[in-house]
Motif scaffolding. Structure first.
Motif, PDB file in Angstrom:
ATOM      1  N   CYS A  73      82.689 -62.337   1.507  1.00 36.15           N
ATOM      2  CA  CYS A  73      83.110 -63.390   0.583  1.00 36.15           C
ATOM      3  C   CYS A  73      83.544 -62.771  -0.740  1.00 36.15           C
ATOM      4  O   CYS A  73      83.264 -61.613  -1.032  1.00 36.15           O
ATOM      5  CB  CYS A  73      81.997 -64.405   0.370  1.00 36.15           C
ATOM      6  N   VAL A  74      84.241 -63.573  -1.489  1.00 33.73           N
ATOM      7  CA  VAL A  74      84.694 -63.198  -2.823  1.00 33.73           C
ATOM      8  C   VAL A  74      84.128 -64.227  -3.793  1.00 33.73           C
ATOM      9  O   VAL A  74      83.328 -65.076  -3.403  1.00 33.73           O
ATOM     10  CB  VAL A  74      86.243 -63.147  -2.886  1.00 33.73           C
ATOM     11  N   LYS A  75      84.573 -64.180  -5.034  1.00 37.10           N
ATOM     12  CA  LYS A  75      84.154 -65.171  -6.023  1.00 37.10           C
ATOM     13  C   LYS A  75      84.376 -66.570  -5.440  1.00 37.10           C
ATOM     14  O   LYS A  75      85.388 -66.822  -4.783  1.00 37.10           O
ATOM     15  CB  LYS A  75      84.975 -64.981  -7.301  1.00 37.10           C
ATOM     16  N   ASN A  76      83.420 -67.481  -5.687  1.00 39.09           N
ATOM     17  CA  ASN A  76      83.540 -68.840  -5.151  1.00 39.09           C
ATOM     18  C   ASN A  76      84.928 -69.411  -5.390  1.00 39.09           C
ATOM     19  O   ASN A  76      85.481 -69.294  -6.480  1.00 39.09           O
ATOM     20  CB  ASN A  76      82.487 -69.756  -5.763  1.00 39.09           C
ATOM     21  N   TRP A  77      85.469 -70.015  -4.340  1.00 37.52           N
ATOM     22  CA  TRP A  77      86.767 -70.685  -4.315  1.00 37.52           C
ATOM     23  C   TRP A  77      87.938 -69.712  -4.409  1.00 37.52           C
ATOM     24  O   TRP A  77      89.076 -70.114  -4.551  1.00 37.52           O
ATOM     25  CB  TRP A  77      86.870 -71.780  -5.389  1.00 37.52           C
ATOM     26  N   GLY A  78      87.654 -68.411  -4.284  1.00 37.50           N
ATOM     27  CA  GLY A  78      88.721 -67.414  -4.310  1.00 37.50           C
ATOM     28  C   GLY A  78      89.367 -67.274  -2.939  1.00 37.50           C
ATOM     29  O   GLY A  78      88.827 -67.690  -1.920  1.00 37.50           O
ATOM     30  N   CYS A  79      90.529 -66.682  -2.936  1.00 35.60           N
ATOM     31  CA  CYS A  79      91.255 -66.442  -1.680  1.00 35.60           C
ATOM     32  C   CYS A  79      90.688 -65.203  -0.992  1.00 35.60           C
ATOM     33  O   CYS A  79      90.419 -64.203  -1.643  1.00 35.60           O
ATOM     34  CB  CYS A  79      92.743 -66.236  -1.960  1.00 35.60           C
ATOM     35  N   ASN A  80      90.528 -65.287   0.311  1.00 34.34           N
ATOM     36  CA  ASN A  80      89.995 -64.168   1.068  1.00 34.34           C
ATOM     37  C   ASN A  80      90.493 -64.279   2.507  1.00 34.34           C
ATOM     38  O   ASN A  80      90.436 -65.349   3.103  1.00 34.34           O
ATOM     39  CB  ASN A  80      88.464 -64.180   1.045  1.00 34.34           C
ATOM     40  N   VAL A  81      90.970 -63.187   3.039  1.00 36.98           N
ATOM     41  CA  VAL A  81      91.391 -63.119   4.436  1.00 36.98           C
ATOM     42  C   VAL A  81      90.728 -61.895   5.044  1.00 36.98           C
ATOM     43  O   VAL A  81      90.743 -60.821   4.456  1.00 36.98           O
ATOM     44  CB  VAL A  81      92.933 -62.992   4.569  1.00 36.98           C
ATOM     45  N   GLU A  82      90.152 -62.083   6.212  1.00 33.72           N
ATOM     46  CA  GLU A  82      89.535 -60.980   6.925  1.00 33.72           C
ATOM     47  C   GLU A  82      90.193 -60.848   8.300  1.00 33.72           C
ATOM     48  O   GLU A  82      90.372 -61.849   9.006  1.00 33.72           O
ATOM     49  CB  GLU A  82      88.032 -61.206   7.103  1.00 33.72           C
ATOM     50  N   VAL A  83      90.560 -59.619   8.648  1.00 34.56           N
ATOM     51  CA  VAL A  83      91.116 -59.321   9.966  1.00 34.56           C
ATOM     52  C   VAL A  83      90.171 -58.332  10.625  1.00 34.56           C
ATOM     53  O   VAL A  83      89.957 -57.238  10.108  1.00 34.56           O
ATOM     54  CB  VAL A  83      92.536 -58.722   9.868  1.00 34.56           C
ATOM     55  N   SER A  84      89.585 -58.727  11.736  1.00 37.02           N
ATOM     56  CA  SER A  84      88.631 -57.889  12.445  1.00 37.02           C
ATOM     57  C   SER A  84      89.056 -57.872  13.907  1.00 37.02           C
ATOM     58  O   SER A  84      88.877 -58.844  14.644  1.00 37.02           O
ATOM     59  CB  SER A  84      87.223 -58.480  12.285  1.00 37.02           C
ATOM     60  N   GLU A  85      89.658 -56.740  14.286  1.00 33.21           N
ATOM     61  CA  GLU A  85      90.285 -56.629  15.602  1.00 33.21           C
ATOM     62  C   GLU A  85      91.338 -57.737  15.722  1.00 33.21           C
ATOM     63  O   GLU A  85      92.259 -57.780  14.913  1.00 33.21           O
ATOM     64  CB  GLU A  85      89.240 -56.669  16.729  1.00 33.21           C
ATOM     65  N   ARG A  86      91.167 -58.665  16.675  1.00 35.85           N
ATOM     66  CA  ARG A  86      92.140 -59.747  16.839  1.00 35.85           C
ATOM     67  C   ARG A  86      91.564 -61.092  16.406  1.00 35.85           C
ATOM     68  O   ARG A  86      91.982 -62.149  16.876  1.00 35.85           O
ATOM     69  CB  ARG A  86      92.618 -59.794  18.288  1.00 35.85           C
ATOM     70  N   LEU A  87      90.598 -61.043  15.494  1.00 36.41           N
ATOM     71  CA  LEU A  87      90.008 -62.243  14.921  1.00 36.41           C
ATOM     72  C   LEU A  87      90.394 -62.304  13.455  1.00 36.41           C
ATOM     73  O   LEU A  87      90.117 -61.373  12.692  1.00 36.41           O
ATOM     74  CB  LEU A  87      88.491 -62.213  15.076  1.00 36.41           C
ATOM     75  N   ILE A  88      91.053 -63.378  13.071  1.00 35.07           N
ATOM     76  CA  ILE A  88      91.502 -63.548  11.677  1.00 35.07           C
ATOM     77  C   ILE A  88      90.858 -64.789  11.097  1.00 35.07           C
ATOM     78  O   ILE A  88      90.927 -65.872  11.665  1.00 35.07           O
ATOM     79  CB  ILE A  88      93.041 -63.695  11.619  1.00 35.07           C
ATOM     80  N   THR A  89      90.198 -64.583   9.953  1.00 37.87           N
ATOM     81  CA  THR A  89      89.594 -65.722   9.248  1.00 37.87           C
ATOM     82  C   THR A  89      89.972 -65.661   7.779  1.00 37.87           C
ATOM     83  O   THR A  89      90.411 -64.652   7.280  1.00 37.87           O
ATOM     84  CB  THR A  89      88.053 -65.722   9.388  1.00 37.87           C
TER      85      THR A  89
END
Length: 89
Positions: A73-89
């Motif tokens: 996570c990042v600062k509350n309400w901040g933008c964050n994208v995680e790519v883990s293998e073929r899972l993107i959140t």
């Protein structure tokens, strides 16, 4: 479904509260799809601040971690994208 897609080499993704749909996906190995993967989504703090805590059936951050995910996570309400293998959140 999502497990079949992932195991066939496809990409599975979710945004915001969509991560709630990932928590019970199991692969053919019996492991949860999110186990060992880095994911993100609404944090427990954001649920509290946004007034959604009582309307949600579970705290997504907590359950993702319980199922073996590495929650980022990042600062509350901040933008964050995680790519883990073929899972993107």
């Amino acid at each position: 479904a999502a497990a079949d897609l992932y195991e066939a080499g496809g990409i599975v993704s979710a945004v915001c509260h969509g991560g709630a749909g990932l928590v019970n996906i199991k692969l053919s190995s019996g492991k949860y799809l999110i186990d060992g993967k880095t994911v993100t989504g609404f944090t427990n703090d954001e649920e509290e601040q946004g007034g959604d805590k009582d309307r949600m059936p579970f705290a997504m951050e907590t359950v993702l971690k319980e199922k073996g995910a590495k929650f980022a996570c990042v600062k509350n309400w901040g933008c964050n994208v995680e790519v883990s293998e073929r899972l993107i959140t």
